[in-house]
Design an enzyme around this catalytic site. Structure first.
Site, short mmCIF file in Angstrom:
data_model
loop_
_atom_site.label_atom_id
_atom_site.label_comp_id
_atom_site.label_asym_id
_atom_site.label_seq_id
_atom_site.Cartn_x
_atom_site.Cartn_y
_atom_site.Cartn_z
N GLY A 46 45.05 -26.46 -6.75
CA GLY A 46 45.23 -25.87 -5.43
C GLY A 46 46.65 -25.37 -5.30
O GLY A 46 47.56 -25.88 -5.98
N GLN A 51 54.12 -22.72 -1.08
CA GLN A 51 54.55 -23.17 -2.41
C GLN A 51 55.02 -22.01 -3.29
O GLN A 51 55.60 -22.25 -4.35
CB GLN A 51 53.42 -23.92 -3.12
CG GLN A 51 53.10 -25.25 -2.46
CD GLN A 51 52.01 -25.97 -3.23
OE1 GLN A 51 50.83 -25.69 -3.05
NE2 GLN A 51 52.40 -26.88 -4.11
N CYS A 111 51.77 -33.20 -6.63
CA CYS A 111 51.98 -31.90 -5.99
C CYS A 111 52.87 -31.05 -6.89
O CYS A 111 53.88 -31.53 -7.40
CB CYS A 111 52.65 -32.10 -4.64
SG CYS A 111 52.95 -30.57 -3.76
N LEU A 112 52.47 -29.78 -7.06
CA LEU A 112 53.26 -28.86 -7.90
C LEU A 112 54.67 -28.67 -7.35
O LEU A 112 55.58 -28.32 -8.10
CB LEU A 112 52.55 -27.51 -7.98
CG LEU A 112 51.21 -27.51 -8.73
CD1 LEU A 112 50.45 -26.23 -8.47
CD2 LEU A 112 51.42 -27.72 -10.22
N HIS A 153 45.12 -31.68 1.45
CA HIS A 153 46.48 -31.54 0.88
C HIS A 153 47.00 -30.12 1.12
O HIS A 153 48.16 -29.93 1.54
CB HIS A 153 46.41 -31.87 -0.62
CG HIS A 153 47.71 -31.81 -1.34
ND1 HIS A 153 48.31 -32.93 -1.89
CD2 HIS A 153 48.54 -30.78 -1.61
CE1 HIS A 153 49.45 -32.56 -2.46
NE2 HIS A 153 49.61 -31.26 -2.32
N GLU A 154 46.14 -29.10 0.89
CA GLU A 154 46.59 -27.71 1.04
C GLU A 154 46.83 -27.37 2.51
O GLU A 154 47.80 -26.69 2.85
CB GLU A 154 45.58 -26.74 0.43
CG GLU A 154 45.34 -26.90 -1.06
CD GLU A 154 46.60 -27.00 -1.89
OE1 GLU A 154 47.64 -26.43 -1.51
OE2 GLU A 154 46.56 -27.70 -2.91
N HIS A 157 50.08 -28.55 3.60
CA HIS A 157 51.18 -27.67 3.17
C HIS A 157 51.45 -26.59 4.21
O HIS A 157 52.60 -26.18 4.40
CB HIS A 157 50.84 -26.98 1.85
CG HIS A 157 51.27 -27.74 0.62
ND1 HIS A 157 52.57 -28.10 0.40
CD2 HIS A 157 50.58 -28.19 -0.45
CE1 HIS A 157 52.65 -28.74 -0.77
NE2 HIS A 157 51.45 -28.81 -1.30
#
Ligand code: NI
Length: 181
Positions: A46, A51, A111-112, A153-154, A157
């Protein structure tokens, strides 16, 4: 298409509440395609627009459902093996959670944008989400399990919320997990 740079903490864009997408123009289509490519290259399951430094309410998710049931022992030898489940790609623009299950489940997230950390986070087990597709048409999704976790999670963000805000239990793993978001 082009890869975008994934921003990491402490970049302030990760803490901003992102703005709704209002223009479904060529620039948006390029951003979506770039985000899909960037997510796949990371690799991740994702990626939200903040991000890649864009404070807009947009995320892409690509997840391969795992077969929970182990039927290997009972399946007859004559049955052909099941094909692997295809990866599903979701593009969610201006997403809203319209219904969330009372049931919550714990799971481990990475998380990236926060490399090198994992945390145990409690999430709703299932969700109804409404959003827009890349052309601005309304879409609805009913998701559960790990996919519901990725959606939460997204969407977090897009509100400047990171998984590390939601748990006290954070650690540095020896190896990165694959399913980062
Ligand atoms: Ni993330």
């Amino acid at each position: 298409m082009a890869l975008r740079e994934i921003v990491t903490l402490p970049d302030p864009v990760l803490r901003r509440k992102a703005k709704s997408v209002t223009k479904f123009d060529k620039e948006l289509q390029t951003l979506i395609d770039d985000m899909i490519e960037t997510m796949r290259a990371a690799p991740g399951v994702g990626l939200a627009a903040p991000q890649v430094g864009i404070s807009e309410r947009l995320a892409v998710i690509e997840y391969e459902e795992e077969d929970d049931e182990d039927e290997g022992e009972t399946a007859s030898a004559e049955e052909p093996p099941k094909p692997p489940s295809p990866k599903q790609l979701f593009i969610i623009i201006n997403p809203e959670i319209v219904k969330a299950s009372e049931e919550k489940v714990m799971g481990i997230e990475g998380c990236l944008s926060i490399p090198g950390l994992l945390g145990e986070v409690e999430r709703h087990e299932a969700l109804h989400v409404k959003a827009m597709n890349r052309h601005g048409k309304p879409v609805k999704f009913k998701v559960d399990g790990w996919l519901a976790r990725i959606f939460q999670h997204e969407i977090d963000h897009l509100n400047g919320v990171l998984f590390t805000d939601l748990t006290e239990h954070i650690w540095q793993p020896k190896e990165e997990i694959e399913d980062r978001v």
